[in-house]
Design an enzyme around this catalytic site. Structure first.
Site, PDB file in Angstrom:
ATOM      1  N   LYS A  11       1.029  -1.173   0.054  1.00 44.61           N
ATOM      2  CA  LYS A  11      -0.107   0.264   0.020  1.00 44.61           C
ATOM      3  C   LYS A  11       0.948   1.269  -0.070  1.00 44.61           C
ATOM      4  O   LYS A  11       2.096   1.203   0.314  1.00 44.61           O
ATOM      5  CB  LYS A  11      -0.957   0.063   1.202  1.00 44.61           C
ATOM      6  CG  LYS A  11      -1.963  -1.116   1.204  1.00 44.61           C
ATOM      7  CD  LYS A  11      -3.086  -0.916   2.332  1.00 44.61           C
ATOM      8  CE  LYS A  11      -3.918  -1.976   2.178  1.00 44.61           C
ATOM      9  NZ  LYS A  11      -5.302  -2.128   3.197  1.00 44.61           N
ATOM     10  N   TYR A  51     -12.513  -1.183  -4.019  1.00 45.48           N
ATOM     11  CA  TYR A  51     -13.005  -1.187  -2.571  1.00 45.48           C
ATOM     12  C   TYR A  51     -14.564  -1.309  -2.596  1.00 45.48           C
ATOM     13  O   TYR A  51     -15.024  -1.135  -1.598  1.00 45.48           O
ATOM     14  CB  TYR A  51     -12.408  -0.402  -1.593  1.00 45.48           C
ATOM     15  CG  TYR A  51     -10.700  -0.878  -1.252  1.00 45.48           C
ATOM     16  CD1 TYR A  51     -10.716  -1.874  -0.362  1.00 45.48           C
ATOM     17  CD2 TYR A  51      -9.582  -0.231  -1.636  1.00 45.48           C
ATOM     18  CE1 TYR A  51      -9.432  -2.232   0.056  1.00 45.48           C
ATOM     19  CE2 TYR A  51      -8.423  -0.573  -1.367  1.00 45.48           C
ATOM     20  CZ  TYR A  51      -8.414  -1.577  -0.543  1.00 45.48           C
ATOM     21  OH  TYR A  51      -7.029  -2.132  -0.206  1.00 45.48           O
ATOM     22  N   ASN A 114      -2.181   0.215   6.910  1.00 45.10           N
ATOM     23  CA  ASN A 114      -1.852  -1.179   7.252  1.00 45.10           C
ATOM     24  C   ASN A 114      -0.732  -1.857   6.142  1.00 45.10           C
ATOM     25  O   ASN A 114      -0.854  -3.056   6.279  1.00 45.10           O
ATOM     26  CB  ASN A 114      -2.817  -1.853   7.636  1.00 45.10           C
ATOM     27  CG  ASN A 114      -3.920  -2.343   6.645  1.00 45.10           C
ATOM     28  OD1 ASN A 114      -3.698  -1.792   5.600  1.00 45.10           O
ATOM     29  ND2 ASN A 114      -5.138  -3.119   7.062  1.00 45.10           N
ATOM     30  N   HIS A 117      -2.280  -5.304   1.369  1.00 44.23           N
ATOM     31  CA  HIS A 117      -3.455  -5.914   0.910  1.00 44.23           C
ATOM     32  C   HIS A 117      -3.393  -7.357   0.369  1.00 44.23           C
ATOM     33  O   HIS A 117      -2.406  -7.823  -0.172  1.00 44.23           O
ATOM     34  CB  HIS A 117      -4.260  -5.322  -0.216  1.00 44.23           C
ATOM     35  CG  HIS A 117      -5.437  -6.030  -0.732  1.00 44.23           C
ATOM     36  ND1 HIS A 117      -6.504  -5.896  -0.335  1.00 44.23           N
ATOM     37  CD2 HIS A 117      -5.637  -6.760  -1.649  1.00 44.23           C
ATOM     38  CE1 HIS A 117      -7.464  -6.680  -0.994  1.00 44.23           C
ATOM     39  NE2 HIS A 117      -6.721  -7.091  -2.015  1.00 44.23           N
ATOM     40  N   GLU A 128      -9.565  -9.553  -8.653  1.00 45.36           N
ATOM     41  CA  GLU A 128      -8.373  -8.399  -8.133  1.00 45.36           C
ATOM     42  C   GLU A 128      -7.577  -8.474  -9.071  1.00 45.36           C
ATOM     43  O   GLU A 128      -6.750  -7.646  -9.682  1.00 45.36           O
ATOM     44  CB  GLU A 128      -8.184  -8.627  -6.764  1.00 45.36           C
ATOM     45  CG  GLU A 128      -9.135  -8.189  -5.935  1.00 45.36           C
ATOM     46  CD  GLU A 128      -8.871  -8.384  -4.456  1.00 45.36           C
ATOM     47  OE1 GLU A 128     -10.118  -8.293  -3.485  1.00 45.36           O
ATOM     48  OE2 GLU A 128      -7.883  -8.850  -3.979  1.00 45.36           O
TER      49      GLU A 128
HETATM   50  N1  UDP Z   1      -9.918  -0.611   6.977  1.00 44.90           N
HETATM   51  C1  UDP Z   1     -10.039   0.737   7.797  1.00 44.90           C
HETATM   52  N2  UDP Z   1     -10.760   0.591   9.124  1.00 44.90           N
HETATM   53  C2  UDP Z   1     -11.550  -0.326   9.401  1.00 44.90           C
HETATM   54  C3  UDP Z   1     -11.190  -1.648   8.533  1.00 44.90           C
HETATM   55  C4  UDP Z   1     -10.490  -1.543   7.335  1.00 44.90           C
HETATM   56  O1  UDP Z   1      -9.460   1.668   7.290  1.00 44.90           O
HETATM   57  O2  UDP Z   1     -12.074  -0.567  10.652  1.00 44.90           O
HETATM   58  C5  UDP Z   1      -9.095  -0.631   5.911  1.00 44.90           C
HETATM   59  C6  UDP Z   1      -7.637  -1.299   6.071  1.00 44.90           C
HETATM   60  O3  UDP Z   1      -6.707  -0.697   5.209  1.00 44.90           O
HETATM   61  C7  UDP Z   1      -8.161  -2.470   5.625  1.00 44.90           C
HETATM   62  C8  UDP Z   1      -9.106  -2.267   4.504  1.00 44.90           C
HETATM   63  O4  UDP Z   1      -9.671  -1.327   4.843  1.00 44.90           O
HETATM   64  O5  UDP Z   1      -6.774  -3.362   4.937  1.00 44.90           O
HETATM   65  C9  UDP Z   1      -9.938  -3.407   3.867  1.00 44.90           C
HETATM   66  O6  UDP Z   1     -10.505  -3.983   5.193  1.00 44.90           O
HETATM   67  P1  UDP Z   1     -10.910  -5.638   5.155  1.00 44.90           P
HETATM   68  O7  UDP Z   1     -11.721  -5.738   6.392  1.00 44.90           O
HETATM   69  O8  UDP Z   1     -10.958  -6.333   3.844  1.00 44.90           O
HETATM   70  O9  UDP Z   1      -9.339  -5.823   5.824  1.00 44.90           O
HETATM   71  P2  UDP Z   1      -8.232  -6.665   5.264  1.00 44.90           P
HETATM   72  O10 UDP Z   1      -8.768  -7.873   4.322  1.00 44.90           O
HETATM   73  O11 UDP Z   1      -7.224  -5.654   4.262  1.00 44.90           O
HETATM   74  O12 UDP Z   1      -7.249  -7.471   6.313  1.00 44.90           O
HETATM   75 MG    MG Z   2     -10.175  -7.608   2.653  1.00 45.16          MG
END
Ligand code: UDP
Ligand code: MG
Length: 139
Positions: A11, A51, A114, A117, A128
């Site tokens: 990211k 997203y 974080n 992805h 994707e």
């Molecule tokens: N995210 C965020 N706040 C939250 C949850 C998710 O900003 O409370 C962001 C974070 O960058 C995350 C992305 O949205 O990686 C996609 O969320 P997901 O639940 O799919 O998490 P991932 O699969 O990336 O662990």
């Molecule tokens: Mg996810």
């Protein structure tokens, strides 16, 4: 278990901080073969579409702003059980909960910023991958 492919991104936070090389090294050290890789700057439209599954979530707008603020590195990578293994190597979404040695423990600075992805299922991995790569780029 046969070979599986997943879609990954480094990211904007991790790319801008100069951590993409270290993350790619971790990927290769964990037995993934890189099938495709490119650096690109996602547009607003790409961010909203990629997203889209999260569009009703309170974090959606901020997430799209973050993901379009600077370049990312997009990867397709292959190994046995690639989808689960990459999610394990990334660590928990919130770096506060991420295990030692994971990408997010090492490089994430918040639940939003974080570092990485990873696709969550075979169908999303295929979708994707197609979103960013043509078949001829998968080597
Ligand atoms: N995210 C965020 N706040 C939250 C949850 C998710 O900003 O409370 C962001 C974070 O960058 C995350 C992305 O949205 O990686 C996609 O969320 P997901 O639940 O799919 O998490 P991932 O699969 O990336 O662990
Ligand atoms: Mg996810």
């Amino acid at each position: 278990m046969s070979l599986e492919r997943t879609y990954a991104m480094i990211k904007p936070d991790a790319v801008a901080a100069g951590n993409s090389g270290k993350i790619i090294d971790l990927i290769e050290k964990n037995g993934f073969r890189i099938v495709a890789m490119k650096k690109l700057h996602m547009t607003q439209q790409q961010g909203e579409s990629f997203y889209g599954v999260h569009k009703e979530r309170p974090f959606f707008k901020g997430l799209v702003t973050f993901m379009t603020e600077a370049p990312i590195v997009a990867l397709v990578m292959e190994r046995e059980d690639a989808i689960a293994k990459w999610r394990e190597l990334m660590g928990a979404t919130n770096p506060a909960n991420a295990a030692e040695g994971t990408v997010r423990k090492l490089y994430a600075t918040s639940i939003e910023r974080n570092a990485a992805h990873g696709s969550d299922a075979p169908e999303t991995a295929a979708d994707e991958t197609r979103f960013f790569f043509s078949a001829s780029e998968l080597l």
